[in-house]
Design a protein around this motif. Structure first.
Motif, PDB file in Angstrom:
ATOM      1  N   ILE A  91       0.841  -1.196   0.000  1.00  0.00           N
ATOM      2  CA  ILE A  91       0.000   0.000   0.000  1.00  0.00           C
ATOM      3  C   ILE A  91       0.878   1.249   0.000  1.00  0.00           C
ATOM      4  N   THR A  92       1.969   1.215   0.754  1.00  0.00           N
ATOM      5  CA  THR A  92       2.894   2.353   0.781  1.00  0.00           C
ATOM      6  C   THR A  92       3.517   2.580  -0.591  1.00  0.00           C
ATOM      7  N   PHE A  93       3.948   1.488  -1.245  1.00  0.00           N
ATOM      8  CA  PHE A  93       4.531   1.612  -2.574  1.00  0.00           C
ATOM      9  C   PHE A  93       3.525   2.210  -3.550  1.00  0.00           C
ATOM     10  N   LEU A  94       2.289   1.733  -3.476  1.00  0.00           N
ATOM     11  CA  LEU A  94       1.248   2.209  -4.381  1.00  0.00           C
ATOM     12  C   LEU A  94       0.995   3.699  -4.197  1.00  0.00           C
ATOM     13  N   GLN A  95       0.879   4.136  -2.942  1.00  0.00           N
ATOM     14  CA  GLN A  95       0.585   5.549  -2.717  1.00  0.00           C
ATOM     15  C   GLN A  95       1.759   6.434  -3.118  1.00  0.00           C
ATOM     16  N   ASP A  96       2.974   6.011  -2.766  1.00  0.00           N
ATOM     17  CA  ASP A  96       4.148   6.821  -3.104  1.00  0.00           C
ATOM     18  C   ASP A  96       4.246   7.031  -4.617  1.00  0.00           C
ATOM     19  N   GLU A  97       4.120   5.944  -5.373  1.00  0.00           N
ATOM     20  CA  GLU A  97       4.247   6.034  -6.823  1.00  0.00           C
ATOM     21  C   GLU A  97       3.062   6.771  -7.438  1.00  0.00           C
ATOM     22  N   LEU A  98       1.892   6.610  -6.861  1.00  0.00           N
ATOM     23  CA  LEU A  98       0.718   7.324  -7.360  1.00  0.00           C
ATOM     24  C   LEU A  98       0.879   8.824  -7.151  1.00  0.00           C
ATOM     25  N   ASP A  99       1.320   9.210  -5.952  1.00  0.00           N
ATOM     26  CA  ASP A  99       1.542  10.629  -5.660  1.00  0.00           C
ATOM     27  C   ASP A  99       2.586  11.219  -6.603  1.00  0.00           C
ATOM     28  N   TYR A 100       3.664  10.456  -6.832  1.00  0.00           N
ATOM     29  CA  TYR A 100       4.730  10.948  -7.710  1.00  0.00           C
ATOM     30  C   TYR A 100       4.214  11.137  -9.130  1.00  0.00           C
ATOM     31  N   SER A 101       3.449  10.155  -9.602  1.00  0.00           N
ATOM     32  CA  SER A 101       2.952  10.217 -10.975  1.00  0.00           C
ATOM     33  C   SER A 101       1.960  11.353 -11.173  1.00  0.00           C
ATOM     34  N   ILE A 102       1.061  11.550 -10.227  1.00  0.00           N
ATOM     35  CA  ILE A 102       0.040  12.587 -10.387  1.00  0.00           C
ATOM     36  C   ILE A 102       0.671  13.976 -10.369  1.00  0.00           C
ATOM     37  N   LYS A 103       1.839  14.102  -9.715  1.00  0.00           N
ATOM     38  CA  LYS A 103       2.505  15.400  -9.622  1.00  0.00           C
ATOM     39  C   LYS A 103       3.508  15.638 -10.758  1.00  0.00           C
ATOM     40  N   ASN A 104       4.089  14.569 -11.296  1.00  0.00           N
ATOM     41  CA  ASN A 104       5.215  14.750 -12.213  1.00  0.00           C
ATOM     42  C   ASN A 104       4.976  14.352 -13.657  1.00  0.00           C
ATOM     43  N   LEU A 105       3.951  13.566 -13.922  1.00  0.00           N
ATOM     44  CA  LEU A 105       3.708  13.193 -15.309  1.00  0.00           C
ATOM     45  C   LEU A 105       3.138  14.379 -16.078  1.00  0.00           C
ATOM     46  N   VAL A 106       3.796  14.770 -17.159  1.00  0.00           N
ATOM     47  CA  VAL A 106       3.320  15.877 -17.975  1.00  0.00           C
ATOM     48  C   VAL A 106       3.867  15.717 -19.395  1.00  0.00           C
ATOM     49  N   ALA A 107       2.989  15.897 -20.384  1.00  0.00           N
ATOM     50  CA  ALA A 107       3.400  15.812 -21.779  1.00  0.00           C
ATOM     51  C   ALA A 107       4.025  17.133 -22.218  1.00  0.00           C
ATOM     52  N   GLU A 108       4.627  17.160 -23.393  1.00  0.00           N
ATOM     53  CA  GLU A 108       5.291  18.364 -23.888  1.00  0.00           C
ATOM     54  C   GLU A 108       4.334  19.537 -24.031  1.00  0.00           C
ATOM     55  N   ASP A 109       3.055  19.231 -24.306  1.00  0.00           N
ATOM     56  CA  ASP A 109       2.074  20.310 -24.469  1.00  0.00           C
ATOM     57  C   ASP A 109       1.403  20.707 -23.155  1.00  0.00           C
ATOM     58  N   GLY A 110       1.887  20.117 -22.038  1.00  0.00           N
ATOM     59  CA  GLY A 110       1.335  20.464 -20.736  1.00  0.00           C
ATOM     60  C   GLY A 110       0.230  19.553 -20.260  1.00  0.00           C
ATOM     61  N   THR A 111      -0.162  18.566 -21.050  1.00  0.00           N
ATOM     62  CA  THR A 111      -1.217  17.630 -20.652  1.00  0.00           C
ATOM     63  C   THR A 111      -0.768  16.803 -19.447  1.00  0.00           C
ATOM     64  N   LYS A 112      -1.653  16.716 -18.446  1.00  0.00           N
ATOM     65  CA  LYS A 112      -1.359  15.954 -17.232  1.00  0.00           C
ATOM     66  C   LYS A 112      -2.512  15.003 -16.919  1.00  0.00           C
ATOM     67  N   PRO A 113      -2.243  13.961 -16.162  1.00  0.00           N
ATOM     68  CA  PRO A 113      -3.360  13.105 -15.735  1.00  0.00           C
ATOM     69  C   PRO A 113      -4.177  13.818 -14.652  1.00  0.00           C
ATOM     70  N   TYR A 114      -5.491  13.730 -14.750  1.00  0.00           N
ATOM     71  CA  TYR A 114      -6.328  14.287 -13.689  1.00  0.00           C
ATOM     72  C   TYR A 114      -6.847  13.184 -12.767  1.00  0.00           C
ATOM     73  N   TYR A 115      -6.612  11.948 -13.171  1.00  0.00           N
ATOM     74  CA  TYR A 115      -7.066  10.806 -12.370  1.00  0.00           C
ATOM     75  C   TYR A 115      -6.144   9.619 -12.619  1.00  0.00           C
ATOM     76  N   ILE A 116      -5.712   8.970 -11.540  1.00  0.00           N
ATOM     77  CA  ILE A 116      -4.960   7.719 -11.647  1.00  0.00           C
ATOM     78  C   ILE A 116      -5.516   6.747 -10.611  1.00  0.00           C
ATOM     79  N   GLY A 117      -5.771   5.533 -11.025  1.00  0.00           N
ATOM     80  CA  GLY A 117      -6.240   4.505 -10.094  1.00  0.00           C
ATOM     81  C   GLY A 117      -5.394   3.255 -10.206  1.00  0.00           C
TER      82      GLY A 117
END
Length: 223
Positions: free
Chosen positions: A45-71
């Motif tokens: 559960i810790t691994f899942l939350q850590d990686e989820l938090d990182y992805s929701i904050k850091n994933l971004v495409a060149e045009d600025g597109t970001k995920p608004y939801y990750i499950g």
């Protein structure tokens, strides 16, 4: 069959932790572990939350597109299987599988990458499908797999979202005007996983006895 499911769902507005039935969930460990108190998993559960938090904050495409939801959903299945034919045991095994499913969306609740493309069949189903996950809570393996597949799915989602926006520039009114995703209040729930134990010697004996009945009939070749 004993089945455990861990599920983490995140939106930009906050964290949602919602395990499926017969599941353990939640991120923070309990304050104490008194007799009879539910003990929550602290590793995967810790691994899942850590990686989820990182992805929701850091994933971004060149045009600025970001995920608004990750499950993230992790299903841990244990299966016991015994079978017999004509009085003889032909299968006796115990199997365990752990699979990850990633649901990632870019865009907005109103319009995201799962929208149907005109003339190209149905909209894209959410979720990545089963991805094999380490059974032994190996941190390096789990974190690597989470990041690799989340990044891969994000890039695919961002490309599809761009195609959808281009598709919508064609001024044809859509029949379905509903949003692509609904907004829900975050929920937190956890419970102990089901503990199912079987008497394997007793079941083997029972199956041998029942399947042997067919042996009395010469025209029956399997039972």
């Amino acid at each position: 069959m004993k089945k455990q499911a861990f599920q983490l769902l995140a939106i930009l507005a906050g964290m949602l932790i919602c395990p499926a039935p017969q599941a353990l969930g939640d991120v923070a460990p309990p304050a104490s572990e008194k007799a009879g108190e539910l003990v929550r998993p602290q590793s995967i559960i810790t691994f899942l939350q850590d990686e989820l938090d990182y992805s929701i904050k850091n994933l971004v495409a060149e045009d600025g597109t970001k995920p608004y939801y990750i499950g993230y959903s992790v299903y841990d299945d244990q299966t016991s299987m015994i079978s017999a034919t004509l009085g003889a045991v032909v299968q006796d095994q115990v199997q365990r599988d752990r699979n990850l499913n990633i649901d990632l969306r870019v865009g907005s609740y109103e319009l995201d990458n799962t929208r149907q493309l005109r003339g190209r069949g149905e909209g894209q189903a959410s979720g990545s499908g089963n991805i094999a996950l380490a059974l032994d809570d190996n941190e390096h393996s789990i974190r690597h797999l989470l990041w690799y597949h989340t990044d891969k799915i994000f890039r695919e989602a961002a490309k599809r979202y761009e195609r959808i926006k281009t598709d919508l520039k064609v001024k044809v009114e859509e029949e379905d005007k509903s949003d692509d995703f609904s907004r829900e209040e975050p929920k937190v729930h956890y419970e102990a996983p089901a503990e199912i134990e079987i008497d394997r010697p007793a079941w083997i004996g029972r199956l041998r006895k029942l399947s042997a009945i067919a042996g009395e009939y010469p025209r029956v070749y399997s039972s």
